[in-house]
Design a protein around this motif. Sequence first.
Motif, mmCIF file in Angstrom:
data_model
loop_
_atom_site.group_PDB
_atom_site.id
_atom_site.type_symbol
_atom_site.label_atom_id
_atom_site.label_comp_id
_atom_site.label_asym_id
_atom_site.label_seq_id
_atom_site.Cartn_x
_atom_site.Cartn_y
_atom_site.Cartn_z
ATOM 1 N N ILE A 11 -51.986 5.182 89.835
ATOM 2 C CA ILE A 11 -52.987 4.726 90.804
ATOM 3 C C ILE A 11 -53.168 5.700 91.965
ATOM 4 C CG2 ILE A 11 -52.733 2.308 90.189
ATOM 5 C CD1 ILE A 11 -50.991 1.909 92.674
ATOM 6 N N GLY A 12 -52.469 6.825 91.923
ATOM 7 C CA GLY A 12 -52.673 7.862 92.924
ATOM 8 C C GLY A 12 -52.101 7.566 94.291
ATOM 9 N N THR A 13 -50.995 6.835 94.340
ATOM 10 C CA THR A 13 -50.415 6.491 95.643
ATOM 11 C C THR A 13 -49.240 7.378 96.020
ATOM 12 O OG1 THR A 13 -49.104 4.763 94.565
ATOM 13 C CG2 THR A 13 -51.158 4.090 95.623
ATOM 14 N N SER A 14 -49.004 8.416 95.260
ATOM 15 C CA SER A 14 -47.962 9.366 95.657
ATOM 16 C C SER A 14 -48.570 10.762 95.687
ATOM 17 C CB SER A 14 -46.773 9.320 94.701
ATOM 18 O OG SER A 14 -47.168 9.693 93.406
ATOM 19 N N ASP A 15 -48.102 11.551 96.610
ATOM 20 C CA ASP A 15 -48.631 12.888 96.790
ATOM 21 C C ASP A 15 -47.605 13.710 97.542
ATOM 22 O OD1 ASP A 15 -50.392 15.044 96.831
ATOM 23 O OD2 ASP A 15 -51.821 14.131 98.197
ATOM 24 N N TYR A 16 -47.850 14.976 97.660
ATOM 25 C CA TYR A 16 -47.069 15.870 98.502
ATOM 26 C C TYR A 16 -48.042 16.544 99.465
ATOM 27 C CZ TYR A 16 -43.193 15.391 95.258
ATOM 28 O OH TYR A 16 -42.190 14.878 94.483
ATOM 29 N N VAL A 17 -47.600 16.725 100.671
ATOM 30 C CA VAL A 17 -48.389 17.467 101.641
ATOM 31 C C VAL A 17 -47.718 18.814 101.811
ATOM 32 C CG1 VAL A 17 -49.221 17.580 104.008
ATOM 33 C CG2 VAL A 17 -49.190 15.382 102.802
ATOM 34 N N MET A 56 -51.740 24.645 108.446
ATOM 35 C CA MET A 56 -52.768 23.943 107.735
ATOM 36 C C MET A 56 -52.090 23.073 106.666
ATOM 37 S SD MET A 56 -56.078 25.575 105.869
ATOM 38 C CE MET A 56 -56.952 25.849 107.402
ATOM 39 N N LEU A 57 -52.580 21.852 106.484
ATOM 40 C CA LEU A 57 -51.987 20.925 105.525
ATOM 41 C C LEU A 57 -52.892 20.774 104.296
ATOM 42 C CD1 LEU A 57 -50.813 18.136 107.988
ATOM 43 C CD2 LEU A 57 -49.484 20.040 107.070
ATOM 44 N N TYR A 58 -52.264 20.770 103.114
ATOM 45 C CA TYR A 58 -52.981 20.615 101.858
ATOM 46 C C TYR A 58 -52.354 19.486 101.060
ATOM 47 C CZ TYR A 58 -54.511 25.404 102.774
ATOM 48 O OH TYR A 58 -55.028 26.531 103.342
ATOM 49 N N SER A 59 -53.187 18.694 100.396
ATOM 50 C CA SER A 59 -52.707 17.676 99.469
ATOM 51 C C SER A 59 -52.418 18.332 98.122
ATOM 52 C CB SER A 59 -53.760 16.583 99.291
ATOM 53 O OG SER A 59 -53.521 15.841 98.118
ATOM 54 N N TYR A 60 -51.237 18.097 97.594
ATOM 55 C CA TYR A 60 -50.891 18.630 96.271
ATOM 56 C C TYR A 60 -51.833 18.062 95.203
ATOM 57 C CZ TYR A 60 -48.258 19.346 91.950
ATOM 58 O OH TYR A 60 -47.895 19.683 90.673
ATOM 59 N N ASN A 61 -52.148 16.755 95.300
ATOM 60 C CA ASN A 61 -53.067 16.153 94.321
ATOM 61 C C ASN A 61 -54.441 16.819 94.380
ATOM 62 O OD1 ASN A 61 -51.119 14.407 93.396
ATOM 63 N ND2 ASN A 61 -51.838 12.662 94.568
ATOM 64 N N THR A 68 -45.212 11.959 100.144
ATOM 65 C CA THR A 68 -45.827 10.813 100.800
ATOM 66 C C THR A 68 -45.886 9.661 99.814
ATOM 67 O OG1 THR A 68 -48.067 11.394 100.142
ATOM 68 C CG2 THR A 68 -47.292 12.292 102.234
ATOM 69 N N SER A 69 -45.921 8.470 100.321
ATOM 70 C CA SER A 69 -45.988 7.282 99.494
ATOM 71 C C SER A 69 -46.390 6.121 100.390
ATOM 72 C CB SER A 69 -44.624 7.011 98.852
ATOM 73 O OG SER A 69 -44.624 5.775 98.192
ATOM 74 N N ILE A 70 -46.918 5.066 99.805
ATOM 75 C CA ILE A 70 -47.262 3.903 100.616
ATOM 76 C C ILE A 70 -46.216 2.800 100.489
ATOM 77 C CG2 ILE A 70 -49.728 4.373 100.636
ATOM 78 C CD1 ILE A 70 -50.058 2.197 98.501
ATOM 79 N N GLY A 71 -45.051 3.124 99.977
ATOM 80 C CA GLY A 71 -43.957 2.161 99.931
ATOM 81 C C GLY A 71 -43.846 1.351 98.657
ATOM 82 N N ILE A 72 -44.312 1.876 97.533
ATOM 83 C CA ILE A 72 -44.181 1.175 96.252
ATOM 84 C C ILE A 72 -43.021 1.799 95.497
ATOM 85 C CG2 ILE A 72 -45.288 0.611 94.065
ATOM 86 C CD1 ILE A 72 -47.994 0.990 95.469
ATOM 87 N N LYS A 73 -42.019 0.975 95.163
ATOM 88 C CA LYS A 73 -40.867 1.461 94.397
ATOM 89 C C LYS A 73 -40.559 0.465 93.287
ATOM 90 C CE LYS A 73 -38.800 3.673 98.393
ATOM 91 N NZ LYS A 73 -37.941 3.435 99.515
ATOM 92 N N GLY A 74 -40.332 0.970 92.093
ATOM 93 C CA GLY A 74 -39.902 0.115 90.989
ATOM 94 C C GLY A 74 -41.001 -0.673 90.312
ATOM 95 N N VAL A 75 -42.260 -0.303 90.527
ATOM 96 C CA VAL A 75 -43.379 -0.975 89.861
ATOM 97 C C VAL A 75 -43.805 -0.104 88.683
ATOM 98 C CG1 VAL A 75 -45.723 -1.874 90.113
ATOM 99 C CG2 VAL A 75 -44.107 -2.050 92.014
ATOM 100 N N VAL A 76 -43.947 -0.729 87.517
ATOM 101 C CA VAL A 76 -44.305 -0.003 86.298
ATOM 102 C C VAL A 76 -45.558 -0.599 85.675
ATOM 103 C CG1 VAL A 76 -41.923 0.678 85.800
ATOM 104 C CG2 VAL A 76 -42.816 -1.453 84.850
ATOM 105 N N THR A 77 -46.109 0.120 84.721
ATOM 106 C CA THR A 77 -47.248 -0.402 83.978
ATOM 107 C C THR A 77 -46.745 -1.283 82.841
ATOM 108 O OG1 THR A 77 -47.284 1.541 82.561
ATOM 109 C CG2 THR A 77 -48.690 1.585 84.526
ATOM 110 N N ALA A 78 -47.540 -2.271 82.477
ATOM 111 C CA ALA A 78 -47.154 -3.188 81.397
ATOM 112 C C ALA A 78 -48.410 -3.679 80.685
ATOM 113 C CB ALA A 78 -46.375 -4.370 81.960
#
Length: 164
Positions: free
Chosen positions: A150-156, A1-6, A38-48
């Motif tokens: 923005i909630g685009t990273s998680d662990y399964v 069974m798979l669970y989202s860490y978030n 898991t990730s949707i491929g965003i690396k090196g983006v920060v808030t400003a």
Amino acid sequence: MLYSYNWLKEYLENAPPAGVLSERLTMTGTEVESVTGTSIGIKGVVTAEVVSVEKHPNADKLKFCEVKTGEETFGIVCGASNMKPGDKVALALPGAELPGGVKIKKTKIRGVESAGMMCSEVELGIKDTSAGIMILDKDTPAGVEINPVIGTSDYVIGAGVTPN
């Protein structure tokens, strides 16, 4: 069974990191078989935070913005016009990678150097359409990694279902 860490964090007060949580689940008799990031491929983006928005000196439809990530300030050329000073935005700095393999670098746009790119939801791969730059919540701190914001990273967490 798979669970989202978030998802699990919504029900667990003061949830430990995913690896620690999986060890604790194992100790309760729940067989954790895997923990996969898991990730949707965003690396090196920060808030400003947008400090200023001015008309680009060499183009009618472009803006030149100063944005601040904590202590550093960057000049960004942008085609959107929905941001104003004080807004919090997603900033892709040189070396950042966006979904689809887009890599950000410093560039000159109509004779003005741009040190990166302020991103829309479309550029971050979280929506199909956008009316301009993604404006974050006003309480978002500047200079932090965008994925948790923005909630685009998680662990399964993969748990084995036992017969008992």
